[in-house]
Design an enzyme around this catalytic site. Structure first.
Site, PDB file in Angstrom:
ATOM      1  N   HIS A 140       0.839  -1.209   0.000  1.00 25.24           N
ATOM      2  CA  HIS A 140       0.000   0.000   0.000  1.00 25.24           C
ATOM      3  C   HIS A 140       0.882   1.270   0.000  1.00 25.24           C
ATOM      4  O   HIS A 140       0.839   2.063   0.938  1.00 25.24           O
ATOM      5  CB  HIS A 140      -0.875  -0.049   1.267  1.00 25.24           C
ATOM      6  CG  HIS A 140      -2.073   0.825   1.251  1.00 25.24           C
ATOM      7  ND1 HIS A 140      -1.996   2.197   1.179  1.00 25.24           N
ATOM      8  CD2 HIS A 140      -3.395   0.542   1.320  1.00 25.24           C
ATOM      9  CE1 HIS A 140      -3.211   2.711   1.209  1.00 25.24           C
ATOM     10  NE2 HIS A 140      -4.075   1.738   1.276  1.00 25.24           N
ATOM     11  N   GLU A 174      -0.744   1.174  -5.542  1.00 24.64           N
ATOM     12  CA  GLU A 174      -0.466  -0.034  -4.761  1.00 24.64           C
ATOM     13  C   GLU A 174      -0.438  -1.286  -5.638  1.00 24.64           C
ATOM     14  O   GLU A 174      -1.468  -1.689  -6.172  1.00 24.64           O
ATOM     15  CB  GLU A 174      -1.558  -0.178  -3.706  1.00 24.64           C
ATOM     16  CG  GLU A 174      -1.798   1.084  -2.903  1.00 24.64           C
ATOM     17  CD  GLU A 174      -3.172   1.122  -2.263  1.00 24.64           C
ATOM     18  OE1 GLU A 174      -3.768   2.221  -2.197  1.00 24.64           O
ATOM     19  OE2 GLU A 174      -3.655   0.060  -1.846  1.00 24.64           O
TER      20      GLU A 174
END
Ligand code: TA6
Length: 296
Positions: A159, A263
């Protein structure tokens, strides 16, 4: 080297000959800093980030495992980012050569507690590598070590929060014309238009079957981040914008202007491993002067 970071949490600092550096906290196996040879910080970490378990650190590269977002019954983004990892002193041989590179091997295995919420045994190894050109590479290897013969499935994401000068002057190349699930529209499936993605409001999209290379162009800094990924077919693009930013306690009201999450992920098709099987997911980040990348 291993040292104490914020709130006395253990962190490892990787340095490279020309002055590039990276930092990874054992808490969460969480990369929180990646600096170029000029000492410029390339990742975004909120000024209001909690470096306090059990909360996750807002920024850097949280690792989402065994569940991305709320795609399952676990807490959002799973629990790997809320656990203390260990330094792996005798990792199995890594296929990618890490010679003449600074790297650290971390490992996460489930505790008794973890087995109650996700009843599977696994060995999750992450190698964080700082390359000679200052590239930052994360290689994850997840092995199913169940002795009961049970396979398990998971979704996964790095992330990554990139630091950008001004979100309204950022372009993302590589996701044009792809299908995506829009988290802001009940995760319905849409098709992206034909030119580079720009930002003027909240974005939360899961792009599907994306190319191995995605570029994030920062106009003001004349800098392009390049993500090269392997084993991670999807890519999430997220900026909370002003309203959502205000709703996040660990996020400054104006900080959305200076970050973008892109991500590398495996979401649409969860990864299934039988006992003994291993999955590998790798992302390599580089930051290059934009002049090299504008045409590509
Ligand atoms: O990756 C995008 C996303 O799933 C957004 O929906 C938003 O929830 C973001 O992750 C941050 O999640 P977190 O749990 O770290 O606050």
């Amino acid at each position: 080297e291993l040292c104490k970071g914020i709130n006395g949490l253990d962190k490892v600092v990787l340095r490279e000959v020309r002055g590039c550096s990276a930092e990874v906290y054992l808490y969460g196996g969480h990369v929180t800093s990646w600096k170029n040879e000029h000492g410029e910080e390339l990742l975004f970490v909120s000024s209001k980030a909690n470096f306090k378990p059990p909360k996750s650190i807002r920024g850097g590269i949280p690792i989402c495992f065994p569940q991305f977002s709320n795609l399952g019954s676990l807490e959002s983004h799973g629990f790997a980012r809320n656990r203390f990892w260990n330094i792996d002193t005798d990792p199995p041989p890594f296929p990618t050569t890490s010679s003449n590179r600074a790297f650290i091997d971390l490992i996460l295995k489930p505790t008794e507690e973890d087995m109650k919420i996700w009843p599977h045994s696994y060995e999750f190894r992450v190698r964080v590598t700082l390359g000679p050109g200052g590239d930052l590479m994360l290689t994850s290897r997840i092995r199913n070590t169940n002795t009961d013969g049970k396979p398990f499935s998971f979704t996964f994401a790095y992330h990554t929060y990139f630091s950008v000068s001004d979100i309204s002057e950022v372009r993302v190349e590589g996701l044009e014309t792809l299908d995506y699930l829009d988290n802001l529209q009940n995760r319905e499936r849409f098709t992206e238009q034909g030119d580079a993605i720009t930002f003027e409001s909240e974005v939360d999209k899961i792009y599907l079957s994306t190319p191995t290379k995605i570029a994030i162009l920062d106009h003001e800094k004349k800098r392009t981040f390049v993500i090269r990924k392997d084993g991670l077919p999807d890519a999430v693009v997220w900026n909370p914008w002003d309203k959502k930013a205000k709703a996040l306690a660990d996020f400054g009201d104006d900080e959305y202007k200076h970050m973008l999450c892109v991500e590398a992920a495996a979401i649409e098709k969860p990864i299934t491993l039988k006992p003994g099987e291993e999955w590998k997911g790798r992302q390599e980040l580089s930051a290059v002067p934009s002049s090299y990348c504008s045409g590509q």
